[in-house]
Design a protein around this motif. Structure first.
Motif, PDB file in Angstrom:
ATOM      1  N   LEU A  45       2.014  16.955  -2.337  1.00 41.57           N
ATOM      2  CA  LEU A  45       2.287  16.307  -1.053  1.00 41.57           C
ATOM      3  C   LEU A  45       1.274  15.212  -0.758  1.00 41.57           C
ATOM      4  N   GLU A  46       0.017  15.459  -1.076  1.00 38.59           N
ATOM      5  CA  GLU A  46      -0.990  14.419  -0.858  1.00 38.59           C
ATOM      6  C   GLU A  46      -0.680  13.171  -1.684  1.00 38.59           C
ATOM      7  N   THR A  47      -0.197  13.392  -2.903  1.00 35.85           N
ATOM      8  CA  THR A  47       0.185  12.240  -3.746  1.00 35.85           C
ATOM      9  C   THR A  47       1.379  11.501  -3.147  1.00 35.85           C
ATOM     10  N   ARG A  48       2.385  12.229  -2.661  1.00 39.79           N
ATOM     11  CA  ARG A  48       3.554  11.593  -2.062  1.00 39.79           C
ATOM     12  C   ARG A  48       3.194  10.830  -0.786  1.00 39.79           C
ATOM     13  N   ILE A  49       2.269  11.394  -0.001  1.00 44.82           N
ATOM     14  CA  ILE A  49       1.845  10.699   1.222  1.00 44.82           C
ATOM     15  C   ILE A  49       1.195   9.366   0.871  1.00 44.82           C
ATOM     16  N   GLU A  50       0.330   9.350  -0.131  1.00 39.40           N
ATOM     17  CA  GLU A  50      -0.300   8.094  -0.554  1.00 39.40           C
ATOM     18  C   GLU A  50       0.744   7.096  -1.055  1.00 39.40           C
ATOM     19  N   ARG A  51       1.748   7.597  -1.762  1.00 40.72           N
ATOM     20  CA  ARG A  51       2.788   6.707  -2.279  1.00 40.72           C
ATOM     21  C   ARG A  51       3.613   6.095  -1.142  1.00 40.72           C
ATOM     22  N   GLU A  52       3.991   6.895  -0.148  1.00 40.51           N
ATOM     23  CA  GLU A  52       4.792   6.385   0.971  1.00 40.51           C
ATOM     24  C   GLU A  52       4.003   5.366   1.785  1.00 40.51           C
ATOM     25  N   LEU A  53       2.703   5.597   1.903  1.00 44.33           N
ATOM     26  CA  LEU A  53       1.879   4.611   2.595  1.00 44.33           C
ATOM     27  C   LEU A  53       1.847   3.279   1.839  1.00 44.33           C
ATOM     28  N   ALA A  54       1.794   3.381   0.523  1.00 44.76           N
ATOM     29  CA  ALA A  54       1.794   2.148  -0.280  1.00 44.76           C
ATOM     30  C   ALA A  54       3.127   1.406  -0.137  1.00 44.76           C
ATOM     31  N   ILE A  55       4.236   2.149  -0.076  1.00 45.96           N
ATOM     32  CA  ILE A  55       5.556   1.517   0.089  1.00 45.96           C
ATOM     33  C   ILE A  55       5.645   0.835   1.459  1.00 45.96           C
ATOM     34  N   ALA A  56       5.125   1.541   2.490  1.00 42.35           N
ATOM     35  CA  ALA A  56       5.187   0.952   3.831  1.00 42.35           C
ATOM     36  C   ALA A  56       4.361  -0.326   3.898  1.00 42.35           C
ATOM     37  N   ARG A  57       3.196  -0.329   3.262  1.00 43.74           N
ATOM     38  CA  ARG A  57       2.382  -1.550   3.265  1.00 43.74           C
ATOM     39  C   ARG A  57       3.076  -2.672   2.471  1.00 43.74           C
ATOM     40  N   GLN A  58       3.727  -2.301   1.412  1.00 45.56           N
ATOM     41  CA  GLN A  58       4.387  -3.305   0.563  1.00 45.56           C
ATOM     42  C   GLN A  58       5.510  -4.045   1.312  1.00 45.56           C
ATOM     43  N   HIS A  59       6.324  -3.259   2.030  1.00 47.68           N
ATOM     44  CA  HIS A  59       7.450  -3.909   2.738  1.00 47.68           C
ATOM     45  C   HIS A  59       6.960  -4.594   4.027  1.00 47.68           C
ATOM     46  N   GLY A  60       6.129  -3.885   4.767  1.00 45.82           N
ATOM     47  CA  GLY A  60       5.592  -4.496   5.980  1.00 45.82           C
ATOM     48  C   GLY A  60       6.678  -5.044   6.881  1.00 45.82           C
ATOM     49  N   THR A  61       6.477  -6.238   7.333  1.00 50.98           N
ATOM     50  CA  THR A  61       7.445  -6.879   8.225  1.00 50.98           C
ATOM     51  C   THR A  61       8.583  -7.531   7.463  1.00 50.98           C
ATOM     52  N   LYS A  62       8.443  -7.623   6.154  1.00 52.83           N
ATOM     53  CA  LYS A  62       9.497  -8.261   5.374  1.00 52.83           C
ATOM     54  C   LYS A  62      10.742  -7.382   5.346  1.00 52.83           C
ATOM     55  N   ASN A  63      10.573  -6.109   5.149  1.00 53.60           N
ATOM     56  CA  ASN A  63      11.697  -5.175   5.114  1.00 53.60           C
ATOM     57  C   ASN A  63      11.325  -4.018   6.039  1.00 53.60           C
ATOM     58  N   LYS A  64      11.529  -4.241   7.295  1.00 56.84           N
ATOM     59  CA  LYS A  64      11.095  -3.288   8.293  1.00 56.84           C
ATOM     60  C   LYS A  64      11.789  -1.942   8.130  1.00 56.84           C
ATOM     61  N   ARG A  65      13.044  -1.961   7.759  1.00 52.03           N
ATOM     62  CA  ARG A  65      13.797  -0.727   7.613  1.00 52.03           C
ATOM     63  C   ARG A  65      13.223   0.136   6.494  1.00 52.03           C
ATOM     64  N   ALA A  66      12.931  -0.440   5.350  1.00 53.01           N
ATOM     65  CA  ALA A  66      12.366   0.303   4.229  1.00 53.01           C
ATOM     66  C   ALA A  66      10.978   0.820   4.572  1.00 53.01           C
ATOM     67  N   ALA A  67      10.193   0.046   5.310  1.00 45.50           N
ATOM     68  CA  ALA A  67       8.865   0.470   5.698  1.00 45.50           C
ATOM     69  C   ALA A  67       8.926   1.667   6.636  1.00 45.50           C
ATOM     70  N   LEU A  68       9.872   1.629   7.588  1.00 44.85           N
ATOM     71  CA  LEU A  68      10.007   2.751   8.516  1.00 44.85           C
ATOM     72  C   LEU A  68      10.459   4.017   7.800  1.00 44.85           C
ATOM     73  N   GLN A  69      11.359   3.904   6.866  1.00 47.73           N
ATOM     74  CA  GLN A  69      11.800   5.068   6.101  1.00 47.73           C
ATOM     75  C   GLN A  69      10.626   5.697   5.330  1.00 47.73           C
ATOM     76  N   ALA A  70       9.782   4.854   4.773  1.00 44.76           N
ATOM     77  CA  ALA A  70       8.614   5.367   4.036  1.00 44.76           C
ATOM     78  C   ALA A  70       7.656   6.110   4.972  1.00 44.76           C
ATOM     79  N   LEU A  71       7.487   5.566   6.186  1.00 43.17           N
ATOM     80  CA  LEU A  71       6.597   6.245   7.141  1.00 43.17           C
ATOM     81  C   LEU A  71       7.185   7.578   7.605  1.00 43.17           C
ATOM     82  N   LYS A  72       8.540   7.632   7.758  1.00 42.45           N
ATOM     83  CA  LYS A  72       9.170   8.889   8.153  1.00 42.45           C
ATOM     84  C   LYS A  72       8.950   9.965   7.074  1.00 42.45           C
ATOM     85  N   ARG A  73       9.135   9.551   5.819  1.00 39.78           N
ATOM     86  CA  ARG A  73       8.922  10.509   4.737  1.00 39.78           C
ATOM     87  C   ARG A  73       7.452  10.969   4.707  1.00 39.78           C
ATOM     88  N   LYS A  74       6.538  10.048   4.978  1.00 37.58           N
ATOM     89  CA  LYS A  74       5.108  10.405   5.018  1.00 37.58           C
ATOM     90  C   LYS A  74       4.851  11.452   6.099  1.00 37.58           C
TER      91      LYS A  74
END
Length: 235
Positions: A45-74
């Motif tokens: 779970l700690e590994t998945r949390i770090e991964r979802e945070l990286a996805i959220a940072r990657q999309h940022g404001t460019k793909n807000k929907r994908a970033a929000l989904q990553a934060l929800k999973r985190k």
């Protein structure tokens, strides 16, 4: 009846074992396995949390929907991680309690064995006989002490004689020796002729000469000299 129905109805050895319950060693082994499994789940779970945070940072404001989904999973992963932390704490507490109970059980069991052994040892012991034995031991110790005292005391052989009586007897012996020596002395005889007197003086006295048997030539010469001096003084 099938084996499955027998199992659920408690038949066979499995049902008997389930009714008896697991041993402390088996329960501790299961708890340790569960702790190990949950620890691995935590790492995942700690590994998945770090991964979802990286996805959220990657999309940022460019793909807000994908970033929000990553934060929800985190968030879901973090919730599971918190649940696992609580479960691990409960399991750890239960494992420690079981270990302590098992230790106490073993201690009590060994103490029970010791109590039974002591009871078996004391079966053939009689308190009255023990008291008699201790009394005999005390008496023998007193006898041994008296013997030691008697051996260590100064020997008194011959002390039954009275020292005053012995001294009196010694004085008597000395007096006898002195009297014997006096008897051996020969007194001189009175001379038959009177000594001449000198005019103008008191009458001459008679002198007694002690005749002692000389024991040697030197003694005889000394006696003769003494006699000559007496004769010269009287004339």
């Amino acid at each position: 009846m099938s084996k499955i129905s027998k199992f659920f109805k408690g038949g066979g050895s499995a049902g008997s074992k389930a009714r008896r319950g697991p041993s402390p060693q088996e329960a501790l082994a299961r708890l340790r396995e569960t702790e190990e499994m949950l620890s691995k789940k935590q790492e995942y779970l700690e590994t998945r949390i770090e991964r979802e945070l990286a996805i959220a940072r990657q999309h940022g404001t460019k793909n807000k929907r994908a970033a929000l989904q990553a934060l929800k999973r985190k968030k879901r992963y973090e919730k599971q991680l918190n649940q696992i932390d609580g479960t691990l704490s409960t399991i750890e507490f239960q494992r420690e309690a079981l270990e302590n109970s098992h230790t106490n059980t073993e201690v009590l069991k060994n103490m029970g064995y010791a109590a039974q052994a002591m009871k078996k040892v004391h079966e053939n012991m009689d308190l009255d006989k023990i008291d008699d034995l201790m009394q005999d031991i005390t008496e023998q110790q007193d006898v041994a002490q008296e013997i030691s005292d008697a051996i260590s005391n100064r020997a008194t052989f011959g002390d039954e004689f009275d020292e005053d009586e012995l001294m009196a007897e010694l004085e008597e012996l000395e007096q006898e020796e002195l009297n014997k020596g006096m008897r051996d002395v020969r007194l001189p005889s009175v001379p038959s002729t009177s000594l001449p007197s000198r005019p103008g003086k008191m009458p001459a006295c008679y002198f007694t000469f002690i005749m002692i048997k000389p024991s040697s030539t030197r003694k005889r010469a000394e006696d003769e000299d003494e006699m000559k001096k007496l004769a010269a003084w009287a004339s």
